[in-house]
Design a protein around this motif. Structure first.
Motif, short mmCIF file in Angstrom:
data_model
loop_
_atom_site.label_atom_id
_atom_site.label_comp_id
_atom_site.label_asym_id
_atom_site.label_seq_id
_atom_site.Cartn_x
_atom_site.Cartn_y
_atom_site.Cartn_z
N GLY A 9 0.80 -1.22 0.00
CA GLY A 9 0.00 0.00 0.00
C GLY A 9 0.82 1.26 0.00
O GLY A 9 0.33 2.33 0.38
N GLY A 79 -6.02 -4.25 2.42
CA GLY A 79 -5.82 -4.04 0.99
C GLY A 79 -5.38 -5.32 0.32
O GLY A 79 -5.45 -6.41 0.91
N GLY A 460 -9.80 2.22 1.21
CA GLY A 460 -8.58 1.64 0.66
C GLY A 460 -8.79 0.90 -0.64
O GLY A 460 -7.82 0.52 -1.31
N THR A 462 -10.01 0.42 -4.67
CA THR A 462 -10.22 1.20 -5.88
C THR A 462 -11.72 1.23 -6.16
O THR A 462 -12.49 0.47 -5.57
CB THR A 462 -9.48 0.59 -7.06
OG1 THR A 462 -10.03 -0.72 -7.32
CG2 THR A 462 -7.98 0.44 -6.77
N GLN A 488 -5.75 8.16 2.38
CA GLN A 488 -5.57 7.01 1.50
C GLN A 488 -4.69 7.42 0.33
O GLN A 488 -4.60 8.60 -0.02
CB GLN A 488 -6.92 6.51 0.98
CG GLN A 488 -7.84 5.94 2.03
CD GLN A 488 -7.34 4.63 2.59
OE1 GLN A 488 -6.51 3.95 1.99
NE2 GLN A 488 -7.84 4.25 3.76
N ARG A 492 -7.72 5.80 -4.19
CA ARG A 492 -8.29 4.85 -3.24
C ARG A 492 -9.44 5.51 -2.47
O ARG A 492 -9.42 6.71 -2.22
CB ARG A 492 -7.22 4.37 -2.25
CG ARG A 492 -6.07 3.62 -2.90
CD ARG A 492 -6.45 2.21 -3.22
NE ARG A 492 -5.39 1.49 -3.94
CZ ARG A 492 -5.39 0.19 -4.14
NH1 ARG A 492 -6.38 -0.55 -3.68
NH2 ARG A 492 -4.41 -0.38 -4.81
#
Length: 622
Positions: A9, A79, A460, A462, A488, A492
């Motif tokens: 991330g 994530g 977090g 898409t 984020q 995100r």
């Protein structure tokens, strides 16, 4: 040269392995943005292509993220990390970022110490019950309470781990499973779990009772050679009172433990708060609830209640001789002639004999009739079959079980907020009932889905991932709003409207806010150097400091910034702050005194006079 650590991330460095389970591995991690240690749980790479494990892992993140309690290990972030396999395939490996707790699990402590003192065991369990009371209020059932899932931090804090993921991480002990789900660890399994029934908050309380039992005496209430044998004991056998294995345990604590282990969930503690209150009362010497004392009394009376008749005493027979001498000693044999009986006595005896004979014939006929009815009943019972457990199972599985049992069925539908769509909500007759398949059908009610669904945690993700998650939850994505924030990474999702955990009818729209990757600079002028630097770091920016000499601002305060306030910059950018410094002191020059006669000054020494460009030098008066 060492390899760079794996970065998840864009901010979480993956460090050493600190734990491993049946489905996931846990690594020590470092949050580079906030500068703190974290624990990172990652799905095992060999399971990353299995959609069922991926769904379970995501469900764990969603369940845990909504819990915020001092006795529950917090989940900060989640994530997916995309990796490329040797064959070129792209695989998404989900991960969760959690609170890092320095301490030991109860399982490790029990391995070292065998069991805990009653007061310490009670205090630990009270902490677990605090966490369960909170999670049950939030609608989450743990389903796998056991010593391996409870940590004691170095400061003594109780931390419960793995909420909502009883299906994800296997304990070292054997695990009981049912179709599509792991339902708990055998030694801590509630009777309803062992029978495949639906699980509710009271199942967690039974498991907590099993854990408390082990903390007190060093072993669970039931042990066996296999998970199945242990499950049978949970369903059909009563536990031995803890004080029978550890004589220092009080009667009140016995009552609390045994009440939590009642087979019928309606007869055990109904909520974690009541369990905790009784446990605390027993620890402090206060009266406990009448229900707990009744459970102790019922268990104590169980074996004795089988027979209440007094034992038969047997005496040796004695016979008195006709001559009136004392009878022979016990064990001796004495022969006598029968006494003479008059006709009236003989008639009475004959009448009694006829009565006895008549009673005997009637009894024989009754027995014959009873035997015949029993035989017919046995024939009827031989035709009956036991109704399988259907509640909570998918419709296809339920129909297969009915077909295998050669049972007919009728089917209706209903909405349910607790039973998944296309699964059995209710069955009639109940599981275990024996019925004649020729005359009785099983009625099942199939769930058509919930009246309302819960908004999942989209942070977090898409937009594409959020769309998929909402579709799975029977919701739809709405508008997408760009926001400037460092909460984020770029592109995100930062938040949703409605928020996480909100209930909405199926098909409802969920709007999302997506990070632009930019932040708006605040006005830093007038702040101290430390305040300005902290503000920039909190925004995910890197401060750079220049200095300027000036008399117009207090030393150490910011007099300028580049870029300026209200400008947007990308997260991670460098922002220059200009900090005030004092001007150097003015130079001091010495000017000798002089007079028209050239005589020295009255003091005989030259007079120092500061030089200032704005003030002319005045010669002394002669």
């Amino acid at each position: 040269m060492s390899e760079d650590p794996l970065l998840l991330g864009g901010r979480y460095e993956v460090g050493e392995l600190i734990g491993r389970g049946g489905m996931a591995e846990v690594h020590l991690g470092h949050d580079t943005r906030l500068g703190r240690q974290v624990a990172i749980k990652m799905l095992r790479s060999d399971l990353a292509r299995d959609q069922s494990f991926i769904k379970r892992f995501r469900r764990e993140a969603q369940s845990s993220a909504g819990l915020n309690h001092a006795s529950i290990v917090a989940v900060y972030d989640s994530g997916e990390e995309h990796s490329i396999e040797s064959g070129g395939a792209k695989v998404a490996v989900p991960y969760m970022v959690m609170e890092y707790v320095q301490g030991r699990t109860l399982r490790e402590i029990l391995t070292d110490r065998d069991h805990l003192p009653a007061e310490e065991a009670s205090r630990v369990t009270e902490g677990v019950l605090d966490a369960l009371a909170y999670s049950h209020r939030m609608g989450i059932v743990h389903r796998d309470i056991k010593p391996a899932n409870v940590m004691i931090a170095k400061d003594g804090t109780i931390k419960v781990m793995d909420f909502g993921i009883a299906r994800a991480i296997a304990d070292t002990a054997a695990t009981m499973t049912q179709t599509q789900a792991v339902i708990g660890t055998a030694q801590y399994l509630s009777p309803e779990q062992a029978q495949g029934q639906t699980v509710d908050a009271r199942s967690d309380l039974y498991s907590a009772g099993c854990m408390l039992y082990e903390l007190l005496v060093g072993r669970p209430p039931f042990v066996g050679d296999s998970p199945v044998s242990i499950a049978y004991q949970h369903v059909g056998e009563q536990p031995v009172a803890p004080s029978a294995r550890e004589n220092t345990i009080s009667e009140d604590l016995d009552a609390v433990v045994l009440h939590s282990l009642a087979k019928d969930r309606e007869k055990r503690y109904q909520d974690a708060g009541a369990f905790r209150n009784d446990l605390q009362a027993a620890r402090l010497g206060r009266p406990i609830s009448a229900a707990a004392m009744a459970s102790l009394a019922a268990l104590a009376a169980g074996p004795a209640a089988i027979s209440t008749s007094e034992p038969t005493e047997v005496y040796a027979a004695t016979t008195r001789p006709r001559d009136g001498s004392p009878g022979a000693a016990p064990g001796s044999t004495t022969s006598t002639f029968p006494a003479a009986v008059d006709p009236a006595e003989r008639g009475r005896r004959r009448g009694a004999t006829y009565v006895m004979l008549t009673v005997g014939i009637i009894a024989a006929l009754a027995l014959l009739g009873f035997g015949g009815s029993q035989y017919l009943q046995m024939r009827e019972d031989a035709k009956k079959v036991s109704v399988p457990v259907l509640e909570g199972k998918p419709r296809a599985t339920a129909l297969k079980l009915l077909s295998d049992a050669k049972l007919g069925f009728t089917e209706t539908t209903a909405k349910s907020d607790t039973v998944p769509e296309d699964s059995v909500i209710e069955q009639t007759p109940g599981a275990g009932t024996r019925i004649d398949p020729e005359t009785t059908k099983v009625a099942i009610v199939i769930s058509t889905g919930p009246n309302a669904v819960t908004v999942p945690d989209l942070r977090g993700m898409t937009v594409a991932e959020a769309t998929e998650a909402l579709t799975t939850a029977k919701l739809a994505i709405g508008t997408t709003t760009k926001v400037d924030t460092d909460d984020q990474p770029k592109d995100r999702i930062v938040s949703s409207d409605p928020t996480l955990g909100t209930s909405r009818p199926p098909g409802s729209i969920v709007n999302v806010s997506v990070a632009t990757g930019l932040v708006v600079l605040p006005d830093l002028k007038g702040k101290t150097q430390d305040e300005a630097a902290a503000a920039l770091i909190n925004l995910g920016l890197t401060p750079k400091t220049d200095y300027r000499q000036t008399s117009r601002a207090k030393e150490g305060t910011v007099v300028d910034q580049k870029p300026g306030k209200d400008e947007k910059v990308a997260v991670g950018s460098v922002v220059t702050i200009v900090v005030a410094q004092k001007l150097p002191p003015p130079p001091v020059t010495t000017t000798p005194s002089s007079s028209s006669s050239g005589s020295p000054s009255p003091s005989g020494t030259p007079s120092p006079t500061p030089t200032d460009s704005s003030t002319p030098t005045i010669p002394p008066t002669p």
